[in-house]
Scaffold this motif. Structure first.
Motif, PDB file in Angstrom:
ATOM      1  N   THR A   1       0.851  -1.186   0.000  1.00  0.00           N
ATOM      2  CA  THR A   1       0.000   0.000   0.000  1.00  0.00           C
ATOM      3  C   THR A   1       0.887   1.236   0.000  1.00  0.00           C
ATOM      4  O   THR A   1       1.844   1.331   0.773  1.00  0.00           O
ATOM      5  CB  THR A   1      -0.934   0.015   1.224  1.00  0.00           C
ATOM      6  OG1 THR A   1      -1.795  -1.126   1.140  1.00  0.00           O
ATOM      7  CG2 THR A   1      -1.784   1.276   1.269  1.00  0.00           C
ATOM      8  N   TYR A   2       0.545   2.168  -0.860  1.00  0.00           N
ATOM      9  CA  TYR A   2       1.312   3.403  -1.043  1.00  0.00           C
ATOM     10  C   TYR A   2       0.370   4.592  -0.985  1.00  0.00           C
ATOM     11  O   TYR A   2      -0.799   4.478  -1.366  1.00  0.00           O
ATOM     12  CB  TYR A   2       2.001   3.402  -2.418  1.00  0.00           C
ATOM     13  CG  TYR A   2       2.947   2.253  -2.609  1.00  0.00           C
ATOM     14  CD1 TYR A   2       4.295   2.379  -2.276  1.00  0.00           C
ATOM     15  CD2 TYR A   2       2.498   1.032  -3.094  1.00  0.00           C
ATOM     16  CE1 TYR A   2       5.175   1.309  -2.431  1.00  0.00           C
ATOM     17  CE2 TYR A   2       3.372  -0.042  -3.252  1.00  0.00           C
ATOM     18  CZ  TYR A   2       4.699   0.106  -2.918  1.00  0.00           C
ATOM     19  OH  TYR A   2       5.565  -0.948  -3.063  1.00  0.00           O
ATOM     20  N   THR A   3       0.881   5.733  -0.532  1.00  0.00           N
ATOM     21  CA  THR A   3       0.113   6.959  -0.711  1.00  0.00           C
ATOM     22  C   THR A   3       0.458   7.470  -2.106  1.00  0.00           C
ATOM     23  O   THR A   3       1.584   7.327  -2.576  1.00  0.00           O
ATOM     24  CB  THR A   3       0.422   8.019   0.367  1.00  0.00           C
ATOM     25  OG1 THR A   3       1.830   8.144   0.541  1.00  0.00           O
ATOM     26  CG2 THR A   3      -0.233   7.662   1.686  1.00  0.00           C
ATOM     27  N   LEU A   4      -0.546   8.012  -2.776  1.00  0.00           N
ATOM     28  CA  LEU A   4      -0.411   8.443  -4.161  1.00  0.00           C
ATOM     29  C   LEU A   4      -0.424   9.966  -4.197  1.00  0.00           C
ATOM     30  O   LEU A   4      -1.411  10.598  -3.817  1.00  0.00           O
ATOM     31  CB  LEU A   4      -1.572   7.871  -4.990  1.00  0.00           C
ATOM     32  CG  LEU A   4      -1.517   8.062  -6.488  1.00  0.00           C
ATOM     33  CD1 LEU A   4      -0.341   7.284  -7.085  1.00  0.00           C
ATOM     34  CD2 LEU A   4      -2.820   7.584  -7.116  1.00  0.00           C
ATOM     35  N   TRP A   5       0.672  10.537  -4.639  1.00  0.00           N
ATOM     36  CA  TRP A   5       0.842  11.985  -4.711  1.00  0.00           C
ATOM     37  C   TRP A   5       1.097  12.368  -6.160  1.00  0.00           C
ATOM     38  O   TRP A   5       1.579  11.544  -6.941  1.00  0.00           O
ATOM     39  CB  TRP A   5       2.033  12.426  -3.862  1.00  0.00           C
ATOM     40  CG  TRP A   5       1.950  11.964  -2.446  1.00  0.00           C
ATOM     41  CD1 TRP A   5       2.342  10.750  -1.961  1.00  0.00           C
ATOM     42  CD2 TRP A   5       1.415  12.669  -1.341  1.00  0.00           C
ATOM     43  NE1 TRP A   5       2.082  10.673  -0.618  1.00  0.00           N
ATOM     44  CE2 TRP A   5       1.523  11.847  -0.204  1.00  0.00           C
ATOM     45  CE3 TRP A   5       0.868  13.947  -1.194  1.00  0.00           C
ATOM     46  CZ2 TRP A   5       1.095  12.244   1.051  1.00  0.00           C
ATOM     47  CZ3 TRP A   5       0.455  14.341   0.066  1.00  0.00           C
ATOM     48  CH2 TRP A   5       0.567  13.492   1.175  1.00  0.00           C
ATOM     49  N   THR A   6       0.810  13.593  -6.518  1.00  0.00           N
ATOM     50  CA  THR A   6       1.110  14.070  -7.856  1.00  0.00           C
ATOM     51  C   THR A   6       1.700  15.468  -7.788  1.00  0.00           C
ATOM     52  O   THR A   6       1.475  16.210  -6.816  1.00  0.00           O
ATOM     53  CB  THR A   6      -0.147  14.097  -8.749  1.00  0.00           C
ATOM     54  OG1 THR A   6      -1.194  14.791  -8.073  1.00  0.00           O
ATOM     55  CG2 THR A   6      -0.606  12.701  -9.096  1.00  0.00           C
ATOM     56  N   ILE A   7       2.453  15.804  -8.826  1.00  0.00           N
ATOM     57  CA  ILE A   7       2.922  17.174  -9.024  1.00  0.00           C
ATOM     58  C   ILE A   7       2.432  17.578 -10.409  1.00  0.00           C
ATOM     59  O   ILE A   7       3.052  17.241 -11.429  1.00  0.00           O
ATOM     60  CB  ILE A   7       4.460  17.290  -8.915  1.00  0.00           C
ATOM     61  CG1 ILE A   7       4.929  16.807  -7.542  1.00  0.00           C
ATOM     62  CG2 ILE A   7       4.899  18.739  -9.173  1.00  0.00           C
ATOM     63  CD1 ILE A   7       6.434  16.761  -7.373  1.00  0.00           C
ATOM     64  N   PRO A   8       1.268  18.231 -10.486  1.00  0.00           N
ATOM     65  CA  PRO A   8       0.709  18.616 -11.781  1.00  0.00           C
ATOM     66  C   PRO A   8       1.473  19.772 -12.425  1.00  0.00           C
ATOM     67  O   PRO A   8       1.942  20.681 -11.736  1.00  0.00           O
ATOM     68  CB  PRO A   8      -0.717  19.056 -11.438  1.00  0.00           C
ATOM     69  CG  PRO A   8      -0.994  18.507 -10.081  1.00  0.00           C
ATOM     70  CD  PRO A   8       0.331  18.464  -9.394  1.00  0.00           C
ATOM     71  N   ASN A   9       1.586  19.706 -13.723  1.00  0.00           N
ATOM     72  CA  ASN A   9       2.086  20.793 -14.563  1.00  0.00           C
ATOM     73  C   ASN A   9       1.210  20.825 -15.799  1.00  0.00           C
ATOM     74  O   ASN A   9       0.396  19.924 -16.013  1.00  0.00           O
ATOM     75  CB  ASN A   9       3.561  20.592 -14.913  1.00  0.00           C
ATOM     76  CG  ASN A   9       4.446  20.952 -13.734  1.00  0.00           C
ATOM     77  OD1 ASN A   9       4.453  22.089 -13.299  1.00  0.00           O
ATOM     78  ND2 ASN A   9       5.160  19.974 -13.209  1.00  0.00           N
ATOM     79  N   GLN A  10       1.371  21.829 -16.638  1.00  0.00           N
ATOM     80  CA  GLN A  10       0.506  21.956 -17.814  1.00  0.00           C
ATOM     81  C   GLN A  10       0.677  20.798 -18.784  1.00  0.00           C
ATOM     82  O   GLN A  10      -0.298  20.279 -19.300  1.00  0.00           O
ATOM     83  CB  GLN A  10       0.777  23.269 -18.540  1.00  0.00           C
ATOM     84  CG  GLN A  10       0.106  24.454 -17.887  1.00  0.00           C
ATOM     85  CD  GLN A  10       0.296  25.710 -18.693  1.00  0.00           C
ATOM     86  OE1 GLN A  10       1.423  26.098 -18.988  1.00  0.00           O
ATOM     87  NE2 GLN A  10      -0.802  26.351 -19.042  1.00  0.00           N
TER      88      GLN A  10
END
Length: 184
Positions: free
Chosen positions: A100-109
């Motif tokens: 089990t992992y936490t899911l993170w994102t770094i959005p860009n255009q």
């Protein structure tokens, strides 16, 4: 025990109870605006489960505004989003061990970094709104291109689709989607 000490203990106990009740009420109230969702998908002999909270667009500008570009996002609302796999898999060609992992994102255009972190963080953000994610526990980071959508996705959505030998993990909201290829 002296009367004054009893009174102080009684007041402190009352404040603790009121504090816990207030936090419970606040948590339940925020769930109304970003309800919980659990998505489960089976591909070959592997099962994937995502737990997340689904905020609504509500006429807001999402990416670049509500969710700033080039900053870590907990990828949903309320608690940190979790991704579970019961088998070792390949995510965009890189191995991710069962767990089990936490899911993170770094959005860009033009692209997003999608981060699988081995720690759990509960709420996912600090009181000042910054991410609780500790990069030292990042198990895998992949960068995938954004896909513009013709129709607006009103409520943040995470879902899976099978495509030939791959399972695609989609993250979609407003007029933006990203697709993360997974192979069992």
């Amino acid at each position: 025990m002296p009367k004054l000490l009893k009174r102080i203990v009684f007041i402190l106990l009352g404040l603790v109870i009121i504090g816990f009740a207030g936090m419970y009420f606040m948590k339940q109230n925020t769930k109304k605006h970003s309800p919980e969702e659990i998505v489960t998908h089976t591909a070959k002999d592997a099962t994937f489960t995502v737990f997340y909270n689904r905020p609504y667009k509500k006429d807001r500008e999402i990416f670049g505004k509500l969710v700033p570009y080039n900053q870590v996002w907990r990828t949903g609302a309320n608690e940190a989003t979790t991704f579970t796999t019961d088998k070792d898999i390949f995510v965009d060609g890189t191995t991710l061990k069962a767990g089990t992992y936490t899911l993170w994102t770094i959005p860009n255009q033009k692209s997003w970094k999608v981060i699988f972190n081995s720690q759990e963080y509960g709420w996912g953000v600090n009181m000042d709104g910054t991410s609780k994610r500790d990069p030292a526990f990042d198990a895998l980071i992949v960068e995938v291109p954004t896909q513009p959508l013709l129709n607006i996705i009103e409520q943040f959505s995470i879902y899976f689709e099978n495509a030939n030998e791959f399972t695609i993990l989609y993250l979609a909201w407003d007029r933006t989607a990203v697709a993360v290829p997974i192979k069992v």
